[in-house]
Design an enzyme around this catalytic site. Sequence first.
Site, PDB file in Angstrom:
ATOM      1  CD  GLU A 210      -2.940  -1.136   0.188  1.00 30.12           C
ATOM      2  OE1 GLU A 210      -3.099  -0.059  -0.447  1.00 30.12           O
ATOM      3  OE2 GLU A 210      -3.614  -2.151  -0.032  1.00 30.12           O
ATOM      4  CB  CYS A 244      -1.524   7.498   1.338  1.00 26.55           C
ATOM      5  SG  CYS A 244      -2.897   6.468   1.912  1.00 26.55           S
TER       6      CYS A 244
END
Length: 468
Positions: A210, A244
């Site tokens: 991720e 993010c």
Amino acid sequence: MDPFADTLQRLRETFRSGRTRPAEFRASQLKALGRFLQENKQLLQEALAQDLHKSAFESQVSEISITQNDINLALRNLQAWMKDEKVSKNLATQLDSAFIRKEPFGLVLIIAPWNYPVILTLLPLVGALAAGNCVVLKPSEISKGTEKVLAEVLPRYLDQSCFAVVLGGPEEMEQLLEHKFDYIFFTGSPRVGKIVMAAAAKHPTPVTLELGGKNPCYVDDDCDPQTVANRVALFRYFNTGQTCVAPDYVLCSPETQARLLPALQSAISRFYGDDPRGSPDLGRIINHKHFQRLQSYLSCGRVAIGGQSDESDLYIAPTVLVDVRDTEPVMQEEIFGPILPILNVRGLDEAIDFINRREKPLALYAFSNNSQVVKRVLAQTSSGGFCGNDGFMHMTLSSLPFGGVGASGMGSYHGKFSFDTFSHHRACLLSSPGLEKIYSIRYPPYSPHKLRVMLMAMETRSCSCTLL
């Protein structure tokens, strides 16, 4: 001396014993994780405030609540998720039993980041425990307050024969990655993600990465500038931009920029007051290293809104940059802070081309009153996730997979996707030991007749008839 060897050996022995496989044990661990969240909510919020100056509202909404919801979902559906999944059969296997069995991988490693140090540590853990794995958890050493709670308090709730928290920085993580794991789940920067992937390849070990990237936000001329500004400002400056999936930069026409700037100023003032530094709802940069990196971006283009900073307080005001060139440092890597560059494009075609000439982002946003514009951005680009006319609300849905594509990552999780990520999907076929006359059609010596029968028998058919 290897500081991890004994711990990993203990966990491997537990997994081999079969202790983690029964649904009852998995459920007990998930319930214990839920109790940890509920009984230590204030402690976690204090740690998040210490690490990131995160408000109680943001801590509850973006860290604790979503994690608890995922635990509840897993507990409600665990039996169904674990159940063997029957599959369709061809004529050649009509007398057999064919199914997919979801099995735990074994010993898994979860490496977590500092920016959302509760949810991005515990949400993968939910999937790993639900799938029946033993887990080594590596929280970020940068978010020190949260790391302390996870290291000292969480192990009191979980079975320590199959769960461990390990601590340390880059040197310790390098040593940890020398060991063989059955699965590695990493959340963090692309640079470290490549190190993790290279280490996993030596064994080899499957990974979920991720990562991040520069998430584009296209704003069409046909829009309400204040609505767009409200939503972009919320999701850009949430957690002080250290997210993010935050909108990383805006693409719009010069005319829309002129309408958007006063609207962004209005939104920032309403959200955080005339002096955002005094707002209890605006966090701080995690440390001096990241502060200095972000401060260097303030010289890119021209500051249109904000731009104030104070390193002693790790404070950077919500900032908007204009006249930014795509070759400047602020456009070369993920910003990860409260700075929003606006770049001008002549229209939708140029915006799509700009996006597609760069690495695939973790998220992509498009704002327009015209649904066809949003649908065209969706159809002609690629990203981990996509939102039309909103920010990263897709993160709140456990029914949607969360993950990147290309440079922004591989694999996904959330809800059942987490369970599937941490489960090996084993293809199973159980055949009868008898009925040899029927099965003899497969044996040599071969003939044209046997070939015709076998080809017909192996065709994929939709009928569910069974030969008796």
